[in-house]
Every structure is written in C-alpha cells, then in structure tokens.
Design an enzyme around this catalytic site. Structure first.
Site, PDB file in Angstrom:
ATOM      1  N   GLY A 171      12.717  25.342  23.591  1.00 23.11           N
ATOM      2  CA  GLY A 171      11.652  24.667  24.326  1.00 23.11           C
ATOM      3  C   GLY A 171      12.124  23.947  25.574  1.00 23.11           C
ATOM      4  O   GLY A 171      11.319  23.377  26.298  1.00 23.11           O
ATOM      5  N   HIS A 172      13.427  23.957  25.866  1.00 25.86           N
ATOM      6  CA  HIS A 172      13.965  23.163  26.990  1.00 25.86           C
ATOM      7  C   HIS A 172      14.941  23.998  27.788  1.00 25.86           C
ATOM      8  O   HIS A 172      16.144  23.752  27.711  1.00 25.86           O
ATOM      9  CB  HIS A 172      14.659  21.911  26.443  1.00 25.86           C
ATOM     10  CG  HIS A 172      14.835  20.825  27.448  1.00 25.86           C
ATOM     11  ND1 HIS A 172      15.929  20.729  28.271  1.00 25.86           N
ATOM     12  CD2 HIS A 172      14.047  19.775  27.755  1.00 25.86           C
ATOM     13  CE1 HIS A 172      15.820  19.652  29.027  1.00 25.86           C
ATOM     14  NE2 HIS A 172      14.689  19.059  28.737  1.00 25.86           N
ATOM     15  N   PHE A 173      14.657  24.846  28.515  1.00 28.74           N
ATOM     16  CA  PHE A 173      13.388  25.482  28.831  1.00 28.74           C
ATOM     17  C   PHE A 173      13.606  26.960  28.589  1.00 28.74           C
ATOM     18  O   PHE A 173      14.670  27.466  28.952  1.00 28.74           O
ATOM     19  CB  PHE A 173      12.992  25.193  30.279  1.00 28.74           C
ATOM     20  CG  PHE A 173      12.858  23.722  30.574  1.00 28.74           C
ATOM     21  CD1 PHE A 173      11.684  23.060  30.234  1.00 28.74           C
ATOM     22  CD2 PHE A 173      13.888  22.996  31.132  1.00 28.74           C
ATOM     23  CE1 PHE A 173      11.556  21.703  30.505  1.00 28.74           C
ATOM     24  CE2 PHE A 173      13.762  21.647  31.393  1.00 28.74           C
ATOM     25  CZ  PHE A 173      12.597  20.988  31.079  1.00 28.74           C
TER      26      PHE A 173
END
Length: 141
Positions: free
Chosen positions: A46-48
């Site tokens: 999720g990052h990224f």
C-alpha cells in the site's frame, strides 16, 4: 548478532521485526544493525504499489529496535520492555526502496531512572536516509 538472537531480546515478530542483524554492539552505549529491504515487505502493498517506498515511520521504528537491543541486553534491563516516549528532530533525507540495505546506527546518550535517550542515523550506503532523537522508557513486560 543473528536474527534468532535478536528475537531473544526484542518482543517484535514478523511483520514488525525490522532488524535482520546486529553487526556492532556496545551494551548500553551503541549498536549498529542491518535491515535488508526486500520487495516482499508487506508495507509495499500500500506504500505505494507502483512506487514502493519504505514508510519513514518504519525507519524510525527500526532505529528504535536497534536502540532497544543496545539497552535491553544490559543486565538491569533484561526482561523489560522499551516503550516509545518521544521522537525529536526527526528528518527524512533519502527514499528507501526495495533492494536497499538500511544501516541503522544508534548511540545511547543517557539512561536515567529507566528513561533512555538515544540518537539514530539510518543510512543506505554512505547516504543518510533518516536521523532522529529517540526517547523510550524501560517498563515491566
């Protein structure tokens, strides 16, 4: 100090154990650790997703874990838990990506009445990725 020995000192486990190895240790004074950053780290989902960057807060946590190893290996603090009490003068200077080896250098400035003050520098090669002053309190587990 190998990972199995780190796990005897720190309570952290996957995915939150952020130190792979300790390469230098002066108990109660300083420690240097290594985190090999791989593309399989769960935070990269999720990052990224299209531009993976290690979250700065996790770099600071990795520094804190190295500081914990430096202190929690001292006889009077064995079996205690280091709890974050503060972070000062934190700066992020370089992006950390998959494939980087993070060198985590921590020096203990003071230990008074269970309050530990330390300075940390995270590097990739010779480049500084992050710096921070850390405070944590040694508590019963």
């Amino acid at each position: 100090m190998e990972n199995k020995d780190i796990r005897k000192i720190l309570p952290h486990r996957y995915p939150f154990l952020l130190v792979d190895r300790i390469i230098e240790l002066e108990e109660g004074k300083r420690a240097v650790g290594i985190k090999n950053v791989t593309s399989n780290e769960p935070f990269f989902q999720g990052h990224f997703p299209d531009n993976p960057i290690m979250p700065g807060v996790l770099i600071v946590e990795a520094l804190a874990q190295v500081a914990g190893i430096a202190v929690m290996n001292v006889e009077e603090f064995k079996g205690k838990l280091g709890l974050f009490a503060g972070i000062d003068k934190c700066r992020f200077k370089k992006v950390v990506r998959p494939g980087d080896q993070l060198i985590l250098e921590v020096s203990i400035d003071s230990i008074r009445m269970g309050l530990v003050k330390a300075k940390g520098v995270a590097k990739v090669g010779e480049e500084i990725a992050a710096t921070a002053e850390l405070m944590f309190v040694m508590a019963e587990e």
